[in-house]
Design a protein around this motif. Sequence first.
Motif, PDB file in Angstrom:
ATOM      1  N   ALA A  43       0.927  -1.199   0.034  1.00 32.96           N
ATOM      2  CA  ALA A  43       0.094  -0.028  -0.032  1.00 32.96           C
ATOM      3  C   ALA A  43       0.793   1.190   0.146  1.00 32.96           C
ATOM      4  O   ALA A  43       0.489   2.167  -0.707  1.00 32.96           O
ATOM      5  N   LEU A  80      -4.387  -2.213   5.627  1.00 33.51           N
ATOM      6  CA  LEU A  80      -5.582  -1.347   5.206  1.00 33.51           C
ATOM      7  C   LEU A  80      -6.843  -2.568   5.034  1.00 33.51           C
ATOM      8  O   LEU A  80      -6.860  -3.712   4.821  1.00 33.51           O
ATOM      9  N   ALA A  90      -9.290  -0.901   0.924  1.00 32.39           N
ATOM     10  CA  ALA A  90      -8.393  -1.550   0.033  1.00 32.39           C
ATOM     11  C   ALA A  90      -9.188  -1.703  -1.506  1.00 32.39           C
ATOM     12  O   ALA A  90      -8.530  -1.266  -2.556  1.00 32.39           O
ATOM     13  N   ALA A  93      -2.926  -5.285   2.112  1.00 33.22           N
ATOM     14  CA  ALA A  93      -4.028  -4.931   2.896  1.00 33.22           C
ATOM     15  C   ALA A  93      -4.933  -6.202   3.251  1.00 33.22           C
ATOM     16  O   ALA A  93      -4.430  -7.607   2.815  1.00 33.22           O
TER      17      ALA A  93
END
Length: 686
Positions: free
Chosen positions: A474, A499, A504, A519
């Motif tokens: 990310a 995330l 995401a 994520a």
Amino acid sequence: MAIKVVQVSDGQSPLLDAAIALGNRYTKWLGLLKPPAYRKYAEDGGLLVALEGNDIVGYALFGLPKRDFYVRLAHLCVAEEHRGKGIARLLVDEIRERHSERLEIRARCRRDYGLSGMWTSLGFVPHGEGLGRGHDQETLDTWRLDLGHQDLFSATPSDALLVVAVDHSVFSGLQGVGKGRGVEEARALEAGWLADLIELTFTPQLLRDVRDITRRTERQHQSAGLAGLRSLSPDGQAVEARHRELVDAVAGNCLEGQLDARLRSRLRYVAETSCAGLHVLVTRDPTLERSADLAWDVARVKVVSPATVTIHVDELRQAQVYRPADLMGTAFSAEQVATGGEGELAAFFDQAADADHGYAFAKRLKSFATDSVHWHRELLRDEEGRPVALYVWALDGHTVNVGLLRTASHALEESLARQLLFMLKRLGREHGAQAVRVLDPHPSPAAKAASGADGFAERDGGLTALLVDQCGTAEAVSAAARRIAGRWGLPALNLGAGLSAEAASVAERAWWPAKLIDADLPSFVVPIKPRWAAELFNVPPMLLPRDADLGISREHVYYRSPGHRGESTPARLLWYVSDGTARQQGKIVIGCSRLDEVLVDDPDALYSRFEHLGVYGRGEVRAAADASGKTMALRFSDTEIFPSTVPHARLKEMADALGLRLSLMSLSKISSALFQAVYEEGQRKT
């Protein structure tokens, strides 16, 4: 001290006298012009002076012919001690601003003065020559600066499959100049079988190269040959910016001394080709050929030889002859807007706004065909031949610009609008673009309503979406997004590991084709029979058209027997074709999708809800039910078909390398690391 440009009237004696005095310093180059002539220019609004404080440091003297709609530049003079400050450019820019309604600025200059570099730096392009009236009859070059108006007499749009720009090495060959093999290779582009398949064009740098030919007879011969090719005039400021990008890229990749004047001028061909919206530059110049990778990386221009073009066009011709232009395997068709058919389309695609209604819309659509940028005018028709969508696009370096984005009233209008947005993103990715910009001031309401979910943000009166072609963490993906967003003044979040799946999935859709591997977004592999892969994804292409609802939609549904395999949404899916057929290799991964919803319900209820999004009949949906009588429906969207399929042996090899056990008998969860490995393998070009 700041320099300002002001207009001088015939009543402003001090300024007028100072301009005359400055001109008299340079009569050797400007010729003798008596004071009454200066006053006449001033009286007609044709005298501008550049002031540094109270001192005149330069001036421009120009006429405005009544019958010819251009500006005739008589003097452009800057005091020698003040040169290098951009004063000439300030004067020319002021003329452009004050007389923007004129078509161009023209100037004549003796060739032996050696000022071609100055005229070129100001954006002027050489257009012909003549003999001076003096006793020495020295050659006078005519220089023109296009003021950006559409040329009403330009060639009509071409129906050619491929439009390319040629440089001087190819153009001279077309004129029979050079060694036998080079001439033969260049002239192959004019073979009869290519007449309807390829259009040759040229950009301003070719005019400069022709102008620099030493021998007058040869220069005139090649100048006459320019009439046989279409001329493109990309925006000068855009060209300068793209040229600087190319020069900076070369400077960062080569040894000092290699970036000479010749290489800079060759890179101008690349910049002009890019800013004209073309993707192919044809050359036999070794200097340009060595810069091919850089031209593609920076400007998205393919630098190729004439032989490569003829081979490529032949492939396009075969594709056109043996496969109709369909849309997503349906009976909907895609075609170029026919010349003269713009008025007919107004009834389908104009918006109610006063500035874009009826005749105004048709005129605007037609203007794209004669613009200096090469725009693609794409029209979509339904199975009955009715226009249902229209989009006009051009590639500008790393950006896909969309001049028109319209959908017509139709049962599938909302689906078409969503599909068009995704098609534009796929188009941008295929061309290596990093953004899609919708410049249409009146896009169809359906398209505008759908744009937000795909990451399009309003900016400068248009809509812009980022294309972040990165599969990684990310942090890495969001850093790439911020770099791209910075060019447009758009915000881009700084994302980190862990995330949530929901966040995401939103980021991956907005920044498509980005993939955030660290994520909490699960990934699954889904086995699918070849028949259903062909009907759902048109892989391999169906011999008969797919149902329009199915083909046009970005959403689809696939049915499975319910299980407890950790299914959750949102998630990613990899599609594994489990068996082979006579038309398709089996045991391969063909693409991926975004999983939006998992439902377990009565088969008849699921079939009634999703009939238009799936390929199973009612019987097949019932057959997928488990002992409890329930069936599972996977609703997914935005399927990417990989350029390269991933065979089972390679899939197993990657799983083994990660220490993972692979199960392909039914839907099963896989690690993000394996998804990344398979995805990157599938993106490799064959």
